[in-house]
Motif scaffolding. Structure first.
Motif, mmCIF file in Angstrom:
data_model
loop_
_atom_site.group_PDB
_atom_site.id
_atom_site.type_symbol
_atom_site.label_atom_id
_atom_site.label_comp_id
_atom_site.label_asym_id
_atom_site.label_seq_id
_atom_site.Cartn_x
_atom_site.Cartn_y
_atom_site.Cartn_z
ATOM 1 N N GLU A 14 0.693 -1.430 0.105
ATOM 2 C CA GLU A 14 0.149 0.110 0.038
ATOM 3 C C GLU A 14 0.845 1.206 0.024
ATOM 4 O OE1 GLU A 14 -3.507 1.927 -0.238
ATOM 5 O OE2 GLU A 14 -2.903 0.146 -0.212
ATOM 6 N N GLU A 15 1.959 1.242 0.762
ATOM 7 C CA GLU A 15 2.873 2.368 0.859
ATOM 8 C C GLU A 15 3.625 2.613 -0.621
ATOM 9 O OE1 GLU A 15 6.913 3.566 3.002
ATOM 10 O OE2 GLU A 15 5.637 2.088 3.925
ATOM 11 N N LEU A 16 3.946 1.622 -1.168
ATOM 12 C CA LEU A 16 4.303 1.993 -2.422
ATOM 13 C C LEU A 16 3.432 2.110 -3.616
ATOM 14 C CD1 LEU A 16 7.318 -0.919 -2.783
ATOM 15 C CD2 LEU A 16 7.577 1.598 -1.963
ATOM 16 N N ARG A 17 2.195 1.841 -3.492
ATOM 17 C CA ARG A 17 1.103 2.083 -4.464
ATOM 18 C C ARG A 17 1.035 3.553 -4.455
ATOM 19 N NH1 ARG A 17 -2.280 -1.183 -2.418
ATOM 20 N NH2 ARG A 17 -1.717 -3.043 -3.516
ATOM 21 N N HIS A 18 1.025 4.222 -3.179
ATOM 22 C CA HIS A 18 0.816 5.564 -3.429
ATOM 23 C C HIS A 18 1.888 6.489 -3.937
ATOM 24 C CE1 HIS A 18 -2.783 5.750 -0.530
ATOM 25 N NE2 HIS A 18 -2.020 5.212 0.121
ATOM 26 N N LEU A 19 2.873 6.060 -4.126
ATOM 27 C CA LEU A 19 4.159 6.354 -4.945
ATOM 28 C C LEU A 19 4.156 6.045 -6.295
ATOM 29 C CD1 LEU A 19 7.062 5.610 -2.363
ATOM 30 C CD2 LEU A 19 5.791 7.857 -2.680
ATOM 31 N N GLY A 20 3.103 5.210 -6.631
ATOM 32 C CA GLY A 20 3.075 4.793 -7.987
ATOM 33 C C GLY A 20 3.945 3.570 -8.456
ATOM 34 N N ILE A 21 4.429 2.887 -7.392
ATOM 35 C CA ILE A 21 5.248 1.718 -7.822
ATOM 36 C C ILE A 21 4.376 0.386 -7.333
ATOM 37 C CG2 ILE A 21 7.299 0.440 -6.882
ATOM 38 C CD1 ILE A 21 8.205 3.286 -5.979
ATOM 39 N N GLU A 22 4.577 -0.693 -8.003
ATOM 40 C CA GLU A 22 4.005 -1.947 -7.976
ATOM 41 C C GLU A 22 4.911 -2.880 -7.190
ATOM 42 O OE1 GLU A 22 2.425 -5.876 -10.159
ATOM 43 O OE2 GLU A 22 2.883 -4.099 -11.203
#
Length: 256
Positions: A179-187
Motif C-alpha cells: 500500500e505504501e508503494l502504491r501511493h508512490l506509483g510503484i507496484e
C-alpha cells in the motif's frame, strides 16, 4: 588500483576543484593519484598504513583526501551526475527494479551495526534497475527487517525517478509495504511467505525469476573487500566506501 584514461575522463570533471590559497607548503597531490590510492584500499581491504608508498601517495594524504571528499558529500554528487549521464545515454531501464540487502560483518567499534544470527554487522541495502545498474544504496544496522528499509532505500536513490515495479524476495511480502508503494506509483512484486494468504501470482510474479540481476550486482560490490567486511568505525565512512564502489560500477558502464 589504476583507472583507465577513459574512466578518469568520466570522473575528473565531477571532482571538486580546490580554491587556491596563498598558504605556503607542499603542492596538492594530483587527484588521480590520490583517488587510485583510495581505490587500492577499497579493493584490497587493507589498512591505510599498508598503502604502498612506491605506487601511491602517502597514507596521510590519501586518507585526508578521502575524508575531505566525504565531508563535502562528493561521492553522492558524483553518483547523481553519473545517473544523469546514464539517463542521457538511455542506459537505464526503470520499467522494473530489484531490491535486496547484504550483510557486512563489522569490526572494531563500529556505529550503525546490530547483532544478528551471523554476528554483529551492518546491512547494505541496494536497488538496481532492470539491467542490474545500481540506482540506490544505503547502510544501516543489520538488525531491522528489510521490509522496513524500503522507503529509506528509495530516498537514497541517485536520481529522482522511481521504477514502475519493485521486485524483492519473500522478505518484502507485506500488505503495508504494498500500500505504501502504491501511493508512490510503484507496484511491489514479491512471492508470498508460507504463512501468508496468496496475494500475488501469474505473470507479474514471474518477474521474480530475474532477481539474479540484483544478486549479481551485490557480488560486484562484495568484490571490493572494504565493502565485504566493514573496517570503518564511522557509518558515514563505510557508506562512502560503498558509494565509491557503486561509482566504479557506473563508470565502467559509461566508459564501456
Amino acid at each position: 588500483m589504476r583507472l583507465t584514461d577513459e574512466q578518469w575522463a568520466v570522473i575528473q570533471p565531477l571532482l571538486p576543484h580546490p580554491t587556491k590559497t596563498t598558504r605556503r607548503g607542499r603542492p596538492r597531490r594530483d587527484d588521480r593519484e590520490v583517488l587510485e590510492g583510495i581505490l587500492w584500499i577499497l579493493r584490497t581491504g587493507a589498512q591505510w598504513s599498508e598503502l604502498p608508498r612506491a605506487e601511491y601517495p602517502p597514507k596521510s594524504t590519501s586518507h585526508e583526501r578521502f575524508q575531505e571528499w566525504n565531508e563535502q558529500a562528493v561521492f553522492p554528487l558524483i553518483l547523481a551526475a553519473l545517473y544523469e549521464q546514464l539517463e542521457d545515454q538511455e542506459l537505464l531501464d526503470l520499467r522494473e527494479a530489484f531490491i535486496d540487502g547484504t550483510f557486512s560483518p563489522a569490526k572494531k567499534g563500529a556505529t550503525k551495526f546490530g547483532p544478528t544470527k551471523k554476528g554483529k554487522g551492518s546491512k547494505i541495502m541496494i536497488m538496481v534497475d532492470a539491467n542490474g545498474i545500481p540506482l540506490a544504496v544505503q547502510v544501516c544496522s543489520a538488525r531491522p527487517a528489510e521490509v522496513t528499509l524500503v522507503q529509506e532505500t528509495l530516498e537514497a536513490s541517485f536520481g529522482l525517478d522511481f521504477p514502475k515495479r519493485l521486485i524483492g524476495d519473500k522478505a518484502y511480502d507485506s500488505d503495508g509495504l504494498d500500500e505504501e508503494l502504491r501511493h508512490l506509483g510503484i507496484e511491489m512484486i514479491a512471492p508470498n511467505r508460507r504463512n501468508r494468504r496468496k496475494t500475488q501470482d501469474g505473470r507479474p510474479l514471474r518477474r521474480h525469476k530475474r532477481r539474479w540481476k540484483v544478486e549479481r550486482t551485490i557480488a560486484w560490490l562484495q568484490s571490493f573487500r572494504r565493502v565485504r567486511t566493514r573496517d570503518e568505525v564511522k557509518a558515514v565512512n563505510f557508506l562512502a566506501m560503498v558509494q565509491l564502489a557503486c561509482i566504479l560500477i557506473l563508470v565502467r558502464i559509461i566508459s564501456g
